[in-house]
Design a protein around this motif. Structure first.
Motif, short mmCIF file in Angstrom:
data_model
loop_
_atom_site.label_atom_id
_atom_site.label_comp_id
_atom_site.label_asym_id
_atom_site.label_seq_id
_atom_site.Cartn_x
_atom_site.Cartn_y
_atom_site.Cartn_z
N ASP A 106 0.85 -1.19 0.00
CA ASP A 106 0.00 0.00 0.00
C ASP A 106 0.89 1.24 0.00
O ASP A 106 1.81 1.34 0.80
N LEU A 107 0.59 2.18 -0.90
CA LEU A 107 1.35 3.43 -0.98
C LEU A 107 0.39 4.60 -1.07
O LEU A 107 -0.70 4.48 -1.63
N THR A 108 0.81 5.74 -0.54
CA THR A 108 0.12 7.00 -0.74
C THR A 108 1.13 7.97 -1.31
O THR A 108 2.19 8.19 -0.71
N ILE A 109 0.82 8.53 -2.47
CA ILE A 109 1.75 9.38 -3.20
C ILE A 109 1.20 10.80 -3.26
O ILE A 109 0.04 10.99 -3.69
N ALA A 110 1.97 11.79 -2.83
CA ALA A 110 1.56 13.19 -2.87
C ALA A 110 1.84 13.77 -4.26
O ALA A 110 2.97 13.71 -4.74
N VAL A 111 0.79 14.30 -4.91
CA VAL A 111 0.92 14.92 -6.23
C VAL A 111 -0.01 16.12 -6.33
O VAL A 111 -1.18 16.03 -6.00
N ASP A 112 0.51 17.26 -6.75
CA ASP A 112 -0.29 18.46 -7.01
C ASP A 112 -1.40 18.71 -5.99
O ASP A 112 -2.57 18.86 -6.35
N GLY A 113 -1.07 18.74 -4.72
CA GLY A 113 -2.06 19.07 -3.70
C GLY A 113 -3.01 17.94 -3.35
O GLY A 113 -4.02 18.17 -2.69
N ALA A 114 -2.74 16.75 -3.81
CA ALA A 114 -3.60 15.61 -3.50
C ALA A 114 -2.73 14.44 -3.05
O ALA A 114 -1.53 14.40 -3.31
N GLU A 115 -3.36 13.50 -2.37
CA GLU A 115 -2.68 12.26 -2.02
C GLU A 115 -3.40 11.12 -2.72
O GLU A 115 -4.61 10.93 -2.53
N ILE A 116 -2.67 10.38 -3.53
CA ILE A 116 -3.23 9.29 -4.33
C ILE A 116 -2.84 7.97 -3.70
O ILE A 116 -1.65 7.68 -3.52
N TYR A 117 -3.84 7.16 -3.38
CA TYR A 117 -3.61 5.85 -2.79
C TYR A 117 -3.47 4.82 -3.90
O TYR A 117 -4.22 4.85 -4.89
N SER B 199 -7.95 7.77 -1.83
CA SER B 199 -7.28 8.97 -2.34
C SER B 199 -7.99 10.20 -1.79
O SER B 199 -9.17 10.16 -1.47
N SER B 200 -7.24 11.32 -1.68
CA SER B 200 -7.84 12.52 -1.09
C SER B 200 -8.88 13.13 -2.03
O SER B 200 -8.88 12.90 -3.24
N LYS B 201 -9.75 13.90 -1.41
CA LYS B 201 -10.81 14.57 -2.14
C LYS B 201 -10.58 16.07 -2.07
O LYS B 201 -10.12 16.58 -1.05
N PRO B 202 -10.89 16.81 -3.13
CA PRO B 202 -10.74 18.26 -3.07
C PRO B 202 -11.69 18.86 -2.04
O PRO B 202 -12.82 18.40 -1.90
N ALA B 203 -11.21 19.87 -1.32
CA ALA B 203 -12.08 20.57 -0.37
C ALA B 203 -13.13 21.35 -1.15
O ALA B 203 -12.86 21.91 -2.22
N SER B 204 -14.33 21.38 -0.64
CA SER B 204 -15.40 22.13 -1.28
C SER B 204 -15.28 23.61 -0.95
O SER B 204 -14.71 23.99 0.07
N VAL B 205 -15.80 24.44 -1.82
CA VAL B 205 -15.87 25.89 -1.60
C VAL B 205 -17.33 26.29 -1.48
O VAL B 205 -18.22 25.50 -1.86
#
Length: 84
Positions: free
Chosen positions: A9-20, A67-73
């Motif tokens: 299992d890996l979590t990779i940080a890319v462009d403001g997100a974390e991808i599992y 994987s991370s989700k974008p914060a809502s505005v």
């Protein structure tokens, strides 16, 4: 029987997100991406078979699974595409 037993299992940080993702096997790389509304778990039956000959990467797309989700505005444009 646990899913993806031989996978890391890996979590990779890319462009403001974390991808599992899950990575396993050895050989030329194969990237398995899911569709809507699935997650990378959909590849559990086939990924170990492919991992016998390939390095298999099963990733959760941004906003899916672990994987991370974008914060809502306030105007919810994050999830509506664009707002005029």
């Amino acid at each position: 029987m646990a899913l993806f037993e031989q996978f890391q299992d890996l979590t990779i940080a890319v462009d403001g997100a974390e991808i599992y993702c899950r990575v396993g096997g050895d050989g030329p790389p194969v990237l398995l991406l899911h569709g809507y509304p699935q997650t990378s778990a959909m590849w559990a039956p086939i990924a170990p078979v492919l991992a016998e000959h390939f390095t298999v990467v099963c990733s959760d797309l941004r906003g899916y699974g672990d994987s991370s989700k974008p914060a809502s505005v306030p105007d919810r444009s994050t999830y509506l595409g664009f707002v005029r």
